[in-house]
Write a protein that holds these residues in place. Structure first.
Motif, PDB file in Angstrom:
ATOM      1  N   LEU A 158     -15.717  54.265  -9.909  1.00  9.90           N
ATOM      2  CA  LEU A 158     -15.192  55.321 -10.790  1.00  9.90           C
ATOM      3  C   LEU A 158     -16.108  55.502 -11.989  1.00  9.90           C
ATOM      4  CD1 LEU A 158     -11.319  55.014 -11.141  1.00  9.90           C
ATOM      5  CD2 LEU A 158     -12.667  57.101 -10.840  1.00  9.90           C
ATOM      6  N   HIS A 159     -16.478  54.362 -12.562  1.00 10.08           N
ATOM      7  CA  HIS A 159     -17.356  54.344 -13.713  1.00 10.08           C
ATOM      8  C   HIS A 159     -18.670  55.051 -13.381  1.00 10.08           C
ATOM      9  CE1 HIS A 159     -18.164  52.841 -17.661  1.00 10.08           C
ATOM     10  NE2 HIS A 159     -19.284  52.283 -17.289  1.00 10.08           N
ATOM     11  N   PHE A 202     -19.167  57.421 -11.085  1.00  9.94           N
ATOM     12  CA  PHE A 202     -18.928  58.867 -11.014  1.00  9.94           C
ATOM     13  C   PHE A 202     -18.948  59.484 -12.409  1.00  9.94           C
ATOM     14  CE2 PHE A 202     -17.325  58.381  -6.682  1.00  9.94           C
ATOM     15  CZ  PHE A 202     -17.819  59.537  -6.123  1.00  9.94           C
ATOM     16  N   PHE A 203     -18.215  58.840 -13.300  1.00 11.42           N
ATOM     17  CA  PHE A 203     -18.118  59.323 -14.667  1.00 11.42           C
ATOM     18  C   PHE A 203     -19.502  59.363 -15.311  1.00 11.42           C
ATOM     19  CE2 PHE A 203     -17.333  58.385 -19.230  1.00 11.42           C
ATOM     20  CZ  PHE A 203     -16.678  59.569 -19.548  1.00 11.42           C
ATOM     21  N   GLN A 204     -20.256  58.273 -15.077  1.00 10.27           N
ATOM     22  CA  GLN A 204     -21.570  58.155 -15.698  1.00 10.27           C
ATOM     23  C   GLN A 204     -22.557  59.173 -15.138  1.00 10.27           C
ATOM     24  OE1 GLN A 204     -22.215  54.016 -15.971  1.00 10.27           O
ATOM     25  NE2 GLN A 204     -24.048  54.207 -17.203  1.00 10.27           N
ATOM     26  N   ALA A 205     -22.418  59.500 -13.830  1.00 12.11           N
ATOM     27  CA  ALA A 205     -23.312  60.475 -13.214  1.00 12.11           C
ATOM     28  C   ALA A 205     -23.241  61.802 -13.956  1.00 12.11           C
ATOM     29  CB  ALA A 205     -22.942  60.668 -11.757  1.00 12.11           C
ATOM     30  N   PHE A 206     -22.021  62.229 -14.241  1.00  8.95           N
ATOM     31  CA  PHE A 206     -21.868  63.517 -14.902  1.00  8.95           C
ATOM     32  C   PHE A 206     -22.345  63.446 -16.345  1.00  8.95           C
ATOM     33  CE2 PHE A 206     -19.070  63.885 -11.246  1.00  8.95           C
ATOM     34  CZ  PHE A 206     -19.618  65.041 -10.702  1.00  8.95           C
ATOM     35  N   GLN A 207     -22.106  62.289 -16.962  1.00 10.76           N
ATOM     36  CA  GLN A 207     -22.595  62.094 -18.323  1.00 10.76           C
ATOM     37  C   GLN A 207     -24.121  62.219 -18.377  1.00 10.76           C
ATOM     38  OE1 GLN A 207     -21.243  58.362 -19.827  1.00 10.76           O
ATOM     39  NE2 GLN A 207     -20.370  59.275 -21.660  1.00 10.76           N
ATOM     40  N   LEU A 208     -24.795  61.518 -17.448  1.00 10.47           N
ATOM     41  CA  LEU A 208     -26.260  61.523 -17.413  1.00 10.47           C
ATOM     42  C   LEU A 208     -26.792  62.938 -17.242  1.00 10.47           C
ATOM     43  CD1 LEU A 208     -27.085  58.453 -15.123  1.00 10.47           C
ATOM     44  CD2 LEU A 208     -27.412  58.608 -17.575  1.00 10.47           C
ATOM     45  N   LEU A 209     -26.134  63.695 -16.356  1.00 11.05           N
ATOM     46  CA  LEU A 209     -26.616  65.039 -16.055  1.00 11.05           C
ATOM     47  C   LEU A 209     -26.314  66.015 -17.170  1.00 11.05           C
ATOM     48  CD1 LEU A 209     -25.830  65.381 -12.262  1.00 11.05           C
ATOM     49  CD2 LEU A 209     -28.068  65.310 -13.354  1.00 11.05           C
ATOM     50  N   VAL A 210     -25.077  65.956 -17.681  1.00  8.55           N
ATOM     51  CA  VAL A 210     -24.649  66.933 -18.677  1.00  8.55           C
ATOM     52  C   VAL A 210     -25.352  66.696 -20.011  1.00  8.55           C
ATOM     53  CG1 VAL A 210     -22.672  67.815 -19.982  1.00  8.55           C
ATOM     54  CG2 VAL A 210     -22.453  67.330 -17.539  1.00  8.55           C
ATOM     55  N   VAL A 218     -24.722  52.466 -13.045  1.00  5.85           N
ATOM     56  CA  VAL A 218     -25.868  53.378 -13.211  1.00  5.85           C
ATOM     57  C   VAL A 218     -26.481  53.687 -11.849  1.00  5.85           C
ATOM     58  CG1 VAL A 218     -28.054  53.751 -14.392  1.00  5.85           C
ATOM     59  CG2 VAL A 218     -26.317  52.337 -15.465  1.00  5.85           C
ATOM     60  N   GLY A 219     -26.557  52.662 -10.987  1.00  6.62           N
ATOM     61  CA  GLY A 219     -27.083  52.860  -9.634  1.00  6.62           C
ATOM     62  C   GLY A 219     -26.274  53.899  -8.871  1.00  6.62           C
ATOM     63  N   ILE A 220     -24.954  53.763  -8.936  1.00  8.48           N
ATOM     64  CA  ILE A 220     -24.089  54.734  -8.249  1.00  8.48           C
ATOM     65  C   ILE A 220     -24.263  56.119  -8.847  1.00  8.48           C
ATOM     66  CG2 ILE A 220     -21.673  55.378  -7.878  1.00  8.48           C
ATOM     67  CD1 ILE A 220     -21.156  52.288  -7.712  1.00  8.48           C
ATOM     68  N   ALA A 221     -24.348  56.168 -10.176  1.00 13.62           N
ATOM     69  CA  ALA A 221     -24.530  57.450 -10.852  1.00 13.62           C
ATOM     70  C   ALA A 221     -25.799  58.139 -10.348  1.00 13.62           C
ATOM     71  CB  ALA A 221     -24.603  57.244 -12.361  1.00 13.62           C
ATOM     72  N   LEU A 222     -26.879  57.371 -10.247  1.00 15.74           N
ATOM     73  CA  LEU A 222     -28.141  57.948  -9.779  1.00 15.74           C
ATOM     74  C   LEU A 222     -28.039  58.363  -8.318  1.00 15.74           C
ATOM     75  CD1 LEU A 222     -30.571  55.527 -11.583  1.00 15.74           C
ATOM     76  CD2 LEU A 222     -30.486  57.991 -11.913  1.00 15.74           C
ATOM     77  N   GLY A 223     -27.260  57.605  -7.537  1.00 13.87           N
ATOM     78  CA  GLY A 223     -27.038  57.975  -6.141  1.00 13.87           C
ATOM     79  C   GLY A 223     -26.368  59.334  -6.049  1.00 13.87           C
ATOM     80  N   ILE A 224     -25.402  59.543  -6.921  1.00 13.00           N
ATOM     81  CA  ILE A 224     -24.709  60.836  -6.941  1.00 13.00           C
ATOM     82  C   ILE A 224     -25.685  61.940  -7.349  1.00 13.00           C
ATOM     83  CG2 ILE A 224     -22.887  62.157  -8.082  1.00 13.00           C
ATOM     84  CD1 ILE A 224     -21.393  59.399  -8.291  1.00 13.00           C
ATOM     85  N   VAL A 225     -26.525  61.638  -8.339  1.00 11.18           N
ATOM     86  CA  VAL A 225     -27.520  62.618  -8.772  1.00 11.18           C
ATOM     87  C   VAL A 225     -28.424  63.003  -7.604  1.00 11.18           C
ATOM     88  CG1 VAL A 225     -29.531  62.977 -10.265  1.00 11.18           C
ATOM     89  CG2 VAL A 225     -27.502  61.862 -11.189  1.00 11.18           C
ATOM     90  N   LEU A 226     -28.836  62.004  -6.819  1.00 10.42           N
ATOM     91  CA  LEU A 226     -29.710  62.275  -5.668  1.00 10.42           C
ATOM     92  C   LEU A 226     -29.002  63.187  -4.665  1.00 10.42           C
ATOM     93  CD1 LEU A 226     -32.410  61.705  -4.280  1.00 10.42           C
ATOM     94  CD2 LEU A 226     -31.394  59.713  -3.222  1.00 10.42           C
ATOM     95  N   MET A 227     -27.710  62.923  -4.448  1.00  9.54           N
ATOM     96  CA  MET A 227     -26.967  63.768  -3.514  1.00  9.54           C
ATOM     97  C   MET A 227     -26.842  65.190  -4.039  1.00  9.54           C
ATOM     98  SD  MET A 227     -24.495  60.993  -1.681  1.00  9.54           S
ATOM     99  CE  MET A 227     -23.093  61.243  -2.583  1.00  9.54           C
ATOM    100  N   ILE A 228     -26.707  65.316  -5.355  1.00 17.44           N
ATOM    101  CA  ILE A 228     -26.632  66.656  -5.942  1.00 17.44           C
ATOM    102  C   ILE A 228     -27.960  67.397  -5.734  1.00 17.44           C
ATOM    103  CG2 ILE A 228     -26.414  67.943  -8.119  1.00 17.44           C
ATOM    104  CD1 ILE A 228     -24.399  65.782  -9.009  1.00 17.44           C
TER     105      ILE A 228
END
Lengths: 230, 259
Positions: free
Chosen positions: A5-6, A8-16, A203-213
C-alpha cells in the motif's frame, strides 16, 4: 503487507511531486529503450524480410538458431557486451562502458532476434498470391517491398511491442553494462534492484508501478498510431 | 545525459555496496565533492572483489574498498597505488533475538564454532565482497573449513541488506558491517528482528581505504582526479563530516585517515 500500500502511495507521490531522481531514471529508461528499439527495427526488419521471402539452403538451421536466440538470457548478453566494451576488451576504445549507448548496444542484441524472427514469420504467412499479383501489376522491386511491408504492418507492430516489452523490463544488461550510475545510467529497473538491495521495498514497488505506467503510455501511443493507420 | 562529461570533469569509482547502501556517497561524499571541486563522481556499487577486478580492467579511476589483504595483492601487482586508509567501522554478528545457538557475548571464534557445532542457520553473502572475505577469514580463524555445502549455510549471492533479509526470514545468524546494520535497523523503525549478538572483538575491525588505478598500467585512467579525490577524502574537513554522518543517531563510519 503495508509496504505494498505504502508503495502505491509513494509511486503517485514520486510522480506528482516530480522527484528528480525518479524522473532521471524514467528519462534514462525511455531514452535507452528508444535507442534500442529503433536500432533493432532498423536492422531487424530488412533482415527478417530477407529471411521471410527467400528460400535457400540452411534456412531451417538459421531459423532454429534465431529461435534459440529469442531466449538469450539478458545476463549473458550483459556479460558478453561488458567483456567487449571493457577497456581490456576489443571495443574498449569506444568508451561505451557505463554509458546509455553501451546499454542500448546490449539491448539491441536482445531485441534484434525477436524482430527478425517475427518479421520473417509475418512475411511468410502473407497471402502467397501477393507476390505474383504484384508482379503482374508491374510493380518495381521497391514497390513490392513497400506493398509487402504495408500488408504486414500489424504483425510488425506486434513484433516491435514484444521487443520493446523485453527491452524496457530488462535488468541484467542495464546493470552490468550501465553500472547503475545515478543521474546517468540508472534506469527504472536498476533503481528497483538498488532500492530492494537497500531494503527500501516501498520505493522499489513505487518504481515498479512507475515502470508499468511508462509501458502503458507507450502501448496507448502505439494503439493510437494503429487507429490512425486504419 | 548519455554523453560523457568533458574530460577532467567526472571521476569513475568502483566501490563496495556498504558505502552506497548507507547513503554515505549519495548524501554526503558525491554532492560535497562536486560542490567544492566541480568534479562529478560516478560510482558503481559492487562488492570489493568486483571493484578490484574493474580496476584491473582499467574501467574505473579509483576504488573505495574494505579488504586490506586483497588490496595489497593488487598493489603488489602494480594495478593500484596510493592506498590511503580513510575510515573504519566494525563487523558484528547478528541473529534472532531468541539466539537459538546461544552465542550472545561470546568471542568471535567461539561463536563460529558454536554455530557450526549446532548446525544453526548462517546466511553468507557468498559474493566475494569485502564482507564475504572477512566472514571466510573468521571460519578459518575458528579452525573450521568454510561450510560451503552444509545445509545450515545459506549463500545468498546478494548484497548485505538482501542477505540480512534472508537471514531474518530463515531465523539465521549472519555477519554484517555495523553501518549496514544501522541502516537495516533504521528501515525497521529502530526495532529490527535480528539483534547484535557478538561485537567488539578486535578481529572484527573493518578498514575502508581508497586506491588509485595505476596510470602506468592503464594509460587512459584519470590519475590526477583520483589523487585529488583521495586527498579530499583524507582532508580534515571531509574526515570531520564523515564522522558526523549518522543514522538513528549512530555514527556509521569513524574517520581515521593518517592514523
Amino acid at each position: 503487507m503495508d509496504y505494498l500500500l505504502h508503495g502505491f502511495f509513494q509511486a503517485f507521490q514520486l510522480l506528482v511531486q516530480g522527484d528528480p531522481e525518479t524522473y532521471s531514471a524514467v528519462t534514462a529508461t525511455v531514452l535507452v529503450s528508444s535507442m534500442s528499439i529503433c536500432a533493432s527495427l532498423t536492422l531487424g526488419i530488412p533482415l527478417g524480410f530477407f529471411l521471410g521471402i527467400n528460400d535457400f539452403r540452411g534456412k531451417k538451421i538459421l531459423r532454429t538458431l534465431l529461435d534459440t536466440l529469442l531466449s538469450f538470457p539478458t545476463v549473458v548478453i550483459g556479460l558478453l557486451v561488458y567483456a567487449f566494451l571493457s577497456k581490456r576488451g576489443p571495443l574498449g576504445d569506444l568508451g561505451l562502458l557505463f554509458t546509455l549507448p553501451g546499454v542500448a548496444l546490449g539491448q539491441t542484441l536482445l531485441g534484434l532476434p525477436i524482430i527478425i524472427a517475427m518479421t520473417a514469420t509475418a512475411v511468410e504467412s502473407l497471402d502467397k498470391r501477393l507476390r505474383p499479383t504484384l508482379i503482374t501489376l508491374g510493380a518495381t522491386p521497391g514497390q513490392m517491398l513497400s506493398a509487402t511491408l504495408l500488408e504486414a504492418r500489424y504483425s510488425l507492430m506486434l513484433a516491435a511491442m514484444a521487443a520493446y516489452g523485453r527491452i524496457v523490463s530488462e535488468v541484467g544488461i542495464s546493470m552490468m553494462v550501465g553500472g547503475n550510475i545515478k543521474w546517468h545510467t540508472r534506469t527504472i529497473t536498476t533503481a528497483i534492484a538498488l532500492e530492494t538491495g537497500k531494503g527500501e521495498f516501498a520505493v522499489g514497488i513505487a518504481l515498479g508501478i512507475v515502470l508499468m505506467i511508462v509501458a502503458l503510455a507507450v502501448n496507448i501511443g502505439v494503439a493510437a498510431l494503429k487507429k490512425r493507420a486504419t | 545525459m548519455a554523453l560523457p562529461a568533458a574530460a577532467g570533469q567526472s571521476l569513475m569509482m568502483a566501490t563496495t555496496t556498504s558505502t552506497a547502501n548507507t547513503g554515505l556517497l549519495d548524501e554526503l561524499i558525491v554532492p560535497e565533492f562536486q560542490k567544492e571541486t566541480g568534479i562529478e563522481i560516478k560510482f558503481i556499487a559492487v562488492g570489493t572483489g568486483k571493484a578490484l577486478k574493474m580496476a584491473e580492467n582499467c574501467d574505473v579511476d579509483v576504488v573505495l574498498v574494505h579488504a586490506p589483504a586483497a588490496e595489497q595483492v593488487y598493489v603488489n601487482s602494480g594495478v593500484l597505488m596510493d592506498r590511503t586508509q580513510l575510515m573504519y567501522n566494525d563487523f558484528v554478528i547478528i541473529g534472532p533475538d531468541s539466539d537459538p545457538a546461544g552465542i550472545k557475548g561470546m568471542k568471535v571464534v567461539d561463536a563460529m564454532k558454536t554455530i557450526a557445532g549446532k548446525n544453526a542457520f548462517f546466511a553468507s553473502r557468498g559474493d566475494n565482497s569485502g564482507t564475504n572475505k572477512k566472514e571466510i577469514s573468521l571460519w578459518k580463524a575458528a579452525g573450521l573449513a568454510v561450510p560451503d555445502k552444509a545445509d545450515y549455510y545459506v549463500q545468498t549471492g546478494q548484497g548485505m541488506i538482501a542477505t540480512i533479509t534472508v537471514a531474518e526470514e530463515k531465523g539465521a545468524y549472519t555477519m554484517t558491517d555495523r553501518g549496514t546494520y544501522i541502516k537495516y535497523a533504521h528501515n525497521h523503525d529502530g526495532n529490527p528482528a535480528l539483534k547484535i549478538l557478538v561485537e567488539g572483538d578486535e578481529v572484527l575491525f573493518n578498514q575502508y581505504s581508497a586506491l588509485a588505478v595505476n596510470p602506468a598500467k592503464c594509460p587512459d585512467v584519470q590519475y590526477d582526479l583520483a589523487k585529488k579525490f583521495i586527498a579530499w577524502m583524507a582532508s580534515p574537513a571531509t574526515q570531520k563530516k564523515i564522522g558526523e554522518f549518522k543514522l538513528l543517531g549512530k555514527v556509521l563510519f569513524t574517520p581515521n585517515a593518517g592514523k
